[in-house]
Motif scaffolding. Sequence first.
Motif, mmCIF file in Angstrom:
data_model
loop_
_atom_site.group_PDB
_atom_site.id
_atom_site.type_symbol
_atom_site.label_atom_id
_atom_site.label_comp_id
_atom_site.label_asym_id
_atom_site.label_seq_id
_atom_site.Cartn_x
_atom_site.Cartn_y
_atom_site.Cartn_z
ATOM 1 N N VAL A 220 0.759 -1.077 -0.140
ATOM 2 C CA VAL A 220 -0.040 -0.017 -0.049
ATOM 3 C C VAL A 220 1.191 0.884 0.168
ATOM 4 N N ALA A 221 0.704 2.006 -1.067
ATOM 5 C CA ALA A 221 1.603 3.055 -1.028
ATOM 6 C C ALA A 221 0.667 4.876 -1.413
ATOM 7 N N ASP A 222 0.933 5.822 -0.510
ATOM 8 C CA ASP A 222 0.491 7.019 -0.968
ATOM 9 C C ASP A 222 0.519 7.479 -2.077
ATOM 10 N N SER A 223 1.795 7.308 -3.068
ATOM 11 C CA SER A 223 2.359 7.654 -4.134
ATOM 12 C C SER A 223 3.316 7.411 -4.213
ATOM 13 N N MET A 224 3.773 7.436 -5.752
ATOM 14 C CA MET A 224 4.443 6.878 -7.103
ATOM 15 C C MET A 224 6.473 6.553 -6.017
ATOM 16 N N GLU A 225 6.627 7.719 -5.235
ATOM 17 C CA GLU A 225 7.716 7.362 -4.831
ATOM 18 C C GLU A 225 7.765 7.020 -3.277
ATOM 19 N N ASN A 226 6.836 6.886 -3.239
ATOM 20 C CA ASN A 226 6.478 6.323 -1.794
ATOM 21 C C ASN A 226 6.392 4.515 -2.385
ATOM 22 N N LEU A 227 6.043 4.593 -3.701
ATOM 23 C CA LEU A 227 6.178 3.319 -3.959
ATOM 24 C C LEU A 227 7.216 2.115 -4.220
ATOM 25 N N LEU A 228 7.850 3.204 -4.863
ATOM 26 C CA LEU A 228 9.053 3.267 -5.412
ATOM 27 C C LEU A 228 10.102 2.803 -4.168
ATOM 28 N N THR A 229 10.069 3.518 -3.147
ATOM 29 C CA THR A 229 10.709 3.305 -1.615
ATOM 30 C C THR A 229 10.240 1.943 -1.009
ATOM 31 N N GLN A 230 9.666 1.495 -1.312
ATOM 32 C CA GLN A 230 9.137 0.035 -1.120
ATOM 33 C C GLN A 230 9.394 -0.922 -1.971
ATOM 34 N N LEU A 231 9.420 -0.908 -3.014
ATOM 35 C CA LEU A 231 10.083 -1.641 -4.067
ATOM 36 C C LEU A 231 11.488 -2.341 -3.647
ATOM 37 N N ASP A 232 12.045 -0.810 -3.480
ATOM 38 C CA ASP A 232 13.535 -1.092 -3.521
ATOM 39 C C ASP A 232 13.938 -2.822 -2.632
ATOM 40 N N VAL A 243 14.694 -11.809 -8.721
ATOM 41 C CA VAL A 243 15.649 -11.011 -9.184
ATOM 42 C C VAL A 243 15.368 -9.659 -8.321
ATOM 43 N N THR A 244 16.072 -9.308 -8.225
ATOM 44 C CA THR A 244 16.326 -8.189 -6.500
ATOM 45 C C THR A 244 15.984 -6.665 -7.547
ATOM 46 N N LEU A 245 14.652 -5.761 -7.374
ATOM 47 C CA LEU A 245 14.716 -4.995 -7.364
ATOM 48 C C LEU A 245 15.308 -4.131 -7.251
ATOM 49 N N SER A 246 15.759 -2.511 -7.829
ATOM 50 C CA SER A 246 16.730 -1.778 -7.325
ATOM 51 C C SER A 246 16.139 -0.206 -8.222
ATOM 52 N N THR A 247 15.553 0.436 -6.839
ATOM 53 C CA THR A 247 14.504 2.103 -7.467
ATOM 54 C C THR A 247 14.807 2.985 -6.976
ATOM 55 N N ALA A 248 15.871 2.607 -5.479
ATOM 56 C CA ALA A 248 16.241 3.728 -5.333
ATOM 57 C C ALA A 248 16.843 4.952 -6.423
ATOM 58 N N GLY A 249 16.738 6.115 -6.586
ATOM 59 C CA GLY A 249 17.441 6.647 -7.397
ATOM 60 C C GLY A 249 17.219 6.847 -8.812
ATOM 61 N N GLU A 250 16.245 5.890 -9.000
ATOM 62 C CA GLU A 250 16.568 5.614 -10.523
ATOM 63 C C GLU A 250 15.439 6.512 -10.760
ATOM 64 N N THR A 251 16.160 7.020 -12.551
ATOM 65 C CA THR A 251 14.907 8.070 -13.527
ATOM 66 C C THR A 251 13.270 7.490 -13.276
ATOM 67 N N VAL A 252 12.541 7.838 -13.445
ATOM 68 C CA VAL A 252 11.382 7.042 -14.090
ATOM 69 C C VAL A 252 10.836 8.367 -15.456
ATOM 70 N N HIS A 253 9.840 7.366 -16.100
ATOM 71 C CA HIS A 253 9.769 7.604 -17.801
ATOM 72 C C HIS A 253 8.178 7.072 -17.658
ATOM 73 N N TYR A 254 7.336 8.484 -17.784
ATOM 74 C CA TYR A 254 5.758 8.264 -17.631
ATOM 75 C C TYR A 254 5.487 8.349 -19.206
ATOM 76 N N GLN A 255 4.827 6.882 -19.862
ATOM 77 C CA GLN A 255 4.419 6.842 -21.352
ATOM 78 C C GLN A 255 3.239 7.386 -21.441
ATOM 79 N N SER A 256 3.140 8.566 -21.707
ATOM 80 C CA SER A 256 1.903 9.217 -22.636
ATOM 81 C C SER A 256 1.058 8.833 -23.544
#
Length: 464
Positions: A220-232, A243-256
């Motif tokens: 349960v995550a209240d924002s995208m940033e919080n989600l990426l922090t919990q996924l790390d 596979v170990t996820l490494s999401t801290a400090g990674e760039t995010v691309h929003y595909q329109s």
Amino acid sequence: MKLFSYCTRYLPRSCLLICLLLFSAVLRADIWVIDVDGAIGPATADHMERSLDKAITAEASLVVLRIDTPGGLDMAMREMIKVILASPLPIVGYVSPSGARAASAGTYLLYATHLAAMAPGTNLGAATPVQLGGGSPGLPSMPGSDDAKDGKPEGESKENTGAAPPGDAMERKVVNDAVAYIRSLAQLRSRNGDWAERAVREGVSLSANDALEQGVIELVADSMENLLTQLDGRQVALDKKSVTLSTAGETVHYQSVDWRSEFLAVITNPNIAYILLMVGIYGLIIEFYNPGIGLPGIVGAASLLIAMYALQMLPISYAGMGLILLGIALMTAEAFAPSFGLMGISGAITFLTGSIMLMDTNLPAYQIALPMIIALTVFSIGLLVFALSMLVKARHRKVVTGTEHLIGTMATVGRVDGVNAWVWLEGELWHARSESPLQLNEQVRVTAIDGLTAVVSKPTEGEY
């Protein structure tokens, strides 16, 4: 290539290295966010599939599906799930923002992702096939429940009930197929399969916190940033390996959503596809009846092709399509062969019935609006019965333009020179030809026009 050669030849290596680093940072985004927004249909599936292909090409490390959907078409949903299951990248389903939902088909999508997350204030569930919704008495219940007795009153033995009605049997097949499908996804992702079955059979829903407690989602995550922090640092099973996820400090691309998906979303709207179908049919009818105009035929053919492309991706009823065509044929026949309204009224009723039956689904997002159907029915009556009948009457009127309108008119012999004669015809002097000799100032009737010569004959007595 020329630009790269120029840079390597004339720029210092330090500047070149900086440019390459900046260029790679712009091109590469380690985490891709793809929105699944609105009713799931052909356009949504196309957008997700092509966006995922782009993420794979860009060598992204993670894809996040941001879900907010009331459900959609089963065919489109299954295509999306196939792509998710075959993906070489880990995919996280995230129901967001607050107030969003992953209902019906969205629940299946969330179960198919490698990790499932929800924002506070969101919900998922109500995964019963919509065609069987609305409290149908034939819906099967959970095994062991009091009403799981083929819909028969308590105490009535199965030996005396006989075979289930065909409708109930078909409903059971559809529900059991949906249950098996979502259970297989739950087993694949190690999630709560019992609740998934209840979501299909009973149409139950869960809030974000309840879904986390019951093992339906992982986060349960209240924002995208919080989600990426919990996924790390989390482990994800991918291609039979961890596979170990490494999401801290990674760039995010929003595909329109690109123009192709937007165009597909427009034409696969049932109301738009319905209008295009009618424009195509009417355009071709007008062009065939009065060839040479060109514009109705071009617009009609293009509209009909686009409509056919859109309809083949939608759940249409071929019986409804047949009734629409039959209704148009009857109304057209009324214009050419008046039957005191019998064929016109029958055609209008047939057209209206076929339009209502055209979309073979109960999903509100994929239904043709009833006011649209009524408006086009009235327009069809006006166009095909009244407009075409007026055109038919106009074609039977006396010709008033061209040389044809001169045939049958009276002319006066204005000049005779031996065997040659000329007549005054509507203020013009025409060369005349006749089987009998003509006299000056004699009244003759034009029987034909041969080039610039008027073929005339002497009228009989009383014909003037």
